[in-house]
Design a protein around this motif. Structure first.
Motif, PDB file in Angstrom:
ATOM      1  N   ASP A  11       8.512   9.014  -1.713  1.00 51.65           N
ATOM      2  CA  ASP A  11       7.521   9.172  -2.777  1.00 51.65           C
ATOM      3  C   ASP A  11       8.207   9.766  -4.015  1.00 51.65           C
ATOM      4  O   ASP A  11       8.691  10.892  -3.963  1.00 51.65           O
ATOM      5  CB  ASP A  11       6.434  10.119  -2.256  1.00 51.65           C
ATOM      6  N   PRO A  12       8.262   9.038  -5.126  1.00 46.85           N
ATOM      7  CA  PRO A  12       9.015   9.519  -6.291  1.00 46.85           C
ATOM      8  C   PRO A  12       8.175  10.348  -7.259  1.00 46.85           C
ATOM      9  O   PRO A  12       8.676  10.840  -8.274  1.00 46.85           O
ATOM     10  CB  PRO A  12       9.433   8.205  -6.976  1.00 46.85           C
ATOM     11  N   TYR A  13       6.876  10.548  -6.956  1.00 43.47           N
ATOM     12  CA  TYR A  13       5.929  11.057  -7.963  1.00 43.47           C
ATOM     13  C   TYR A  13       6.323  12.418  -8.531  1.00 43.47           C
ATOM     14  O   TYR A  13       6.284  12.633  -9.737  1.00 43.47           O
ATOM     15  CB  TYR A  13       4.533  11.131  -7.336  1.00 43.47           C
ATOM     16  N   TYR A  14       6.731  13.349  -7.646  1.00 41.27           N
ATOM     17  CA  TYR A  14       7.039  14.705  -8.121  1.00 41.27           C
ATOM     18  C   TYR A  14       8.520  14.921  -8.395  1.00 41.27           C
ATOM     19  O   TYR A  14       8.937  16.022  -8.745  1.00 41.27           O
ATOM     20  CB  TYR A  14       6.554  15.741  -7.098  1.00 41.27           C
ATOM     21  N   ALA A  63      -7.756   8.398  -3.259  1.00 33.96           N
ATOM     22  CA  ALA A  63      -8.649   8.013  -4.362  1.00 33.96           C
ATOM     23  C   ALA A  63      -8.241   8.606  -5.713  1.00 33.96           C
ATOM     24  O   ALA A  63      -8.802   8.225  -6.739  1.00 33.96           O
ATOM     25  CB  ALA A  63     -10.074   8.460  -4.033  1.00 33.96           C
ATOM     26  N   TYR A  64      -7.204   9.490  -5.745  1.00 32.91           N
ATOM     27  CA  TYR A  64      -6.937  10.270  -6.977  1.00 32.91           C
ATOM     28  C   TYR A  64      -6.804   9.444  -8.249  1.00 32.91           C
ATOM     29  O   TYR A  64      -7.163   9.899  -9.324  1.00 32.91           O
ATOM     30  CB  TYR A  64      -5.620  11.061  -6.902  1.00 32.91           C
ATOM     31  N   HIS A  65      -6.209   8.259  -8.148  1.00 33.00           N
ATOM     32  CA  HIS A  65      -5.818   7.554  -9.373  1.00 33.00           C
ATOM     33  C   HIS A  65      -6.555   6.235  -9.575  1.00 33.00           C
ATOM     34  O   HIS A  65      -6.117   5.400 -10.366  1.00 33.00           O
ATOM     35  CB  HIS A  65      -4.308   7.327  -9.386  1.00 33.00           C
ATOM     36  N   ILE A  66      -7.670   6.051  -8.886  1.00 33.02           N
ATOM     37  CA  ILE A  66      -8.430   4.799  -9.009  1.00 33.02           C
ATOM     38  C   ILE A  66      -8.721   4.499 -10.481  1.00 33.02           C
ATOM     39  O   ILE A  66      -9.115   5.389 -11.242  1.00 33.02           O
ATOM     40  CB  ILE A  66      -9.761   4.891  -8.214  1.00 33.02           C
ATOM     41  N   VAL A 126       0.831  -1.217   0.000  1.00 28.88           N
ATOM     42  CA  VAL A 126       0.000   0.000   0.000  1.00 28.88           C
ATOM     43  C   VAL A 126       0.860   1.259   0.000  1.00 28.88           C
ATOM     44  O   VAL A 126       1.799   1.392   0.806  1.00 28.88           O
ATOM     45  CB  VAL A 126      -0.940   0.018   1.230  1.00 28.88           C
ATOM     46  N   CYS A 127       0.537   2.192  -0.919  1.00 27.53           N
ATOM     47  CA  CYS A 127       1.141   3.531  -0.891  1.00 27.53           C
ATOM     48  C   CYS A 127       0.010   4.557  -0.959  1.00 27.53           C
ATOM     49  O   CYS A 127      -1.134   4.254  -0.600  1.00 27.53           O
ATOM     50  CB  CYS A 127       2.156   3.700  -2.027  1.00 27.53           C
ATOM     51  N   LEU A 128       0.306   5.770  -1.408  1.00 31.09           N
ATOM     52  CA  LEU A 128      -0.728   6.812  -1.442  1.00 31.09           C
ATOM     53  C   LEU A 128      -1.612   6.671  -2.685  1.00 31.09           C
ATOM     54  O   LEU A 128      -2.822   6.501  -2.602  1.00 31.09           O
ATOM     55  CB  LEU A 128      -0.050   8.188  -1.391  1.00 31.09           C
ATOM     56  N   GLY A 129      -0.977   6.741  -3.870  1.00 25.61           N
ATOM     57  CA  GLY A 129      -1.748   6.787  -5.111  1.00 25.61           C
ATOM     58  C   GLY A 129      -1.965   5.444  -5.794  1.00 25.61           C
ATOM     59  O   GLY A 129      -2.771   5.336  -6.711  1.00 25.61           O
ATOM     60  N   ASN A 130      -1.204   4.414  -5.384  1.00 25.62           N
ATOM     61  CA  ASN A 130      -1.229   3.086  -6.023  1.00 25.62           C
ATOM     62  C   ASN A 130      -0.850   3.133  -7.501  1.00 25.62           C
ATOM     63  O   ASN A 130      -1.313   2.331  -8.309  1.00 25.62           O
ATOM     64  CB  ASN A 130      -2.589   2.392  -5.832  1.00 25.62           C
ATOM     65  N   ILE A 131       0.022   4.095  -7.856  1.00 15.42           N
ATOM     66  CA  ILE A 131       0.528   4.107  -9.239  1.00 15.42           C
ATOM     67  C   ILE A 131       2.058   4.103  -9.297  1.00 15.42           C
ATOM     68  O   ILE A 131       2.623   3.886 -10.369  1.00 15.42           O
ATOM     69  CB  ILE A 131      -0.015   5.304 -10.057  1.00 15.42           C
ATOM     70  N   CYS A 132       2.735   4.320  -8.177  1.00 12.65           N
ATOM     71  CA  CYS A 132       4.218   4.329  -8.198  1.00 12.65           C
ATOM     72  C   CYS A 132       4.802   3.227  -7.301  1.00 12.65           C
ATOM     73  O   CYS A 132       5.186   2.158  -7.772  1.00 12.65           O
ATOM     74  CB  CYS A 132       4.769   5.695  -7.777  1.00 12.65           C
ATOM     75  N   ARG A 133       4.854   3.487  -5.991  1.00 18.62           N
ATOM     76  CA  ARG A 133       5.616   2.585  -5.113  1.00 18.62           C
ATOM     77  C   ARG A 133       4.966   1.218  -4.914  1.00 18.62           C
ATOM     78  O   ARG A 133       5.642   0.183  -5.023  1.00 18.62           O
ATOM     79  CB  ARG A 133       5.820   3.258  -3.738  1.00 18.62           C
ATOM     80  N   SER A 134       3.657   1.184  -4.598  1.00 12.43           N
ATOM     81  CA  SER A 134       3.069  -0.129  -4.276  1.00 12.43           C
ATOM     82  C   SER A 134       2.928  -1.041  -5.494  1.00 12.43           C
ATOM     83  O   SER A 134       3.168  -2.244  -5.363  1.00 12.43           O
ATOM     84  CB  SER A 134       1.752   0.009  -3.504  1.00 12.43           C
TER      85      SER A 134
HETATM   86  P1  4NP Z   1       2.543   6.588  -4.962  1.00  7.12           P
HETATM   87  O1  4NP Z   1       2.944   8.003  -5.567  1.00  7.12           O
HETATM   88  O2  4NP Z   1       1.843   6.852  -3.654  1.00  7.12           O
HETATM   89  O3  4NP Z   1       3.859   5.905  -4.786  1.00  7.12           O
HETATM   90  O4  4NP Z   1       1.651   5.915  -5.995  1.00  7.12           O
HETATM   91  C1  4NP Z   1       2.047   9.066  -5.726  1.00  7.12           C
HETATM   92  C2  4NP Z   1       1.195   9.080  -6.803  1.00  7.12           C
HETATM   93  C3  4NP Z   1       0.340  10.145  -6.983  1.00  7.12           C
HETATM   94  C4  4NP Z   1       0.350  11.199  -6.084  1.00  7.12           C
HETATM   95  C5  4NP Z   1       1.202  11.175  -4.992  1.00  7.12           C
HETATM   96  C6  4NP Z   1       2.052  10.107  -4.821  1.00  7.12           C
HETATM   97  N1  4NP Z   1      -0.510  12.307  -6.281  1.00  7.12           N
HETATM   98  O5  4NP Z   1      -0.427  13.265  -5.487  1.00  7.12           O
HETATM   99  O6  4NP Z   1      -1.302  12.308  -7.238  1.00  7.12           O
END
Ligand code: 4NP
Length: 156
Positions: free
Chosen positions: A123-126, A44-47, A7-15
């Protein structure tokens, strides 16, 4: 059957990266019939989305082909999964508030990292693209340790 949720925040990068690495390792160990895995996010941002292309690139660079559809972590995941691994302390706290208080399988991913026990998977997203390679390396060694020291030692 043992079941593991990352589990991570967005479920598109780390998890999803963790899930892809974990599936590859358990396949290589011949454990795919006795171990199941999934990943989810606390937000919920990236469901419904596929993993970030930078996640898929980092996996591909290491010979792992993988896909996933993002979903949110829910209370019922405590019934489905033996282990739930949070990528950072914010995800961990969020999960503590969602999951039943008697759920015993909640850990932080880097509880299993000998090079930084208990710290966050960043968190690598930004950030820049090399953040994804850094996350890959952290997950690669933490998952090895999780499989040998926790998963394979737990009662089936
Ligand atoms: P994740 O990364 O939690 O590793 O999937 C993120 C993806 C999206 C966002 C933040 C972190 N966001 O803010 O949209």
């Amino acid at each position: 059957m043992k079941k593991v949720l990352f589990v991570c925040l967005g479920n598109i990068c780390r998890s999803p990266m963790a899930e892809g690495i974990f599936k590859q390792k358990t396949r290589e160990m011949g454990l795919e019939d006795i171990i199941e895995s999934d990943s989810a996010g606390t937000a919920a941002y990236h469901i419904g989305e596929n993993p970030d292309p930078r996640t898929l690139d980092a996996l591909k660079k290491h010979g792992i082909s993988f896909n996933h559809t993002a979903r949110r972590a829910i209370k019922k995941d405590a019934d489905r999964f033996d282990f739930i691994l949070a990528m950072d302390s914010q995800n961990y706290r969020e999960l503590q508030s969602i999951l039943p208080s008697d759920f015993k399988g909640l850990f932080k991913m880097r509880d299993f990292d000998q090079e930084g026990p208990g710290t966050d998977v960043p968190d690598p997203y930004y950030g820049a693209d090399d953040g994804f390679e850094n996350v890959f390396e952290i997950l690669d060694r933490s998952i090895d340790e999780f499989i040998t020291k926790e998963l394979l030692r737990s009662p089936s």
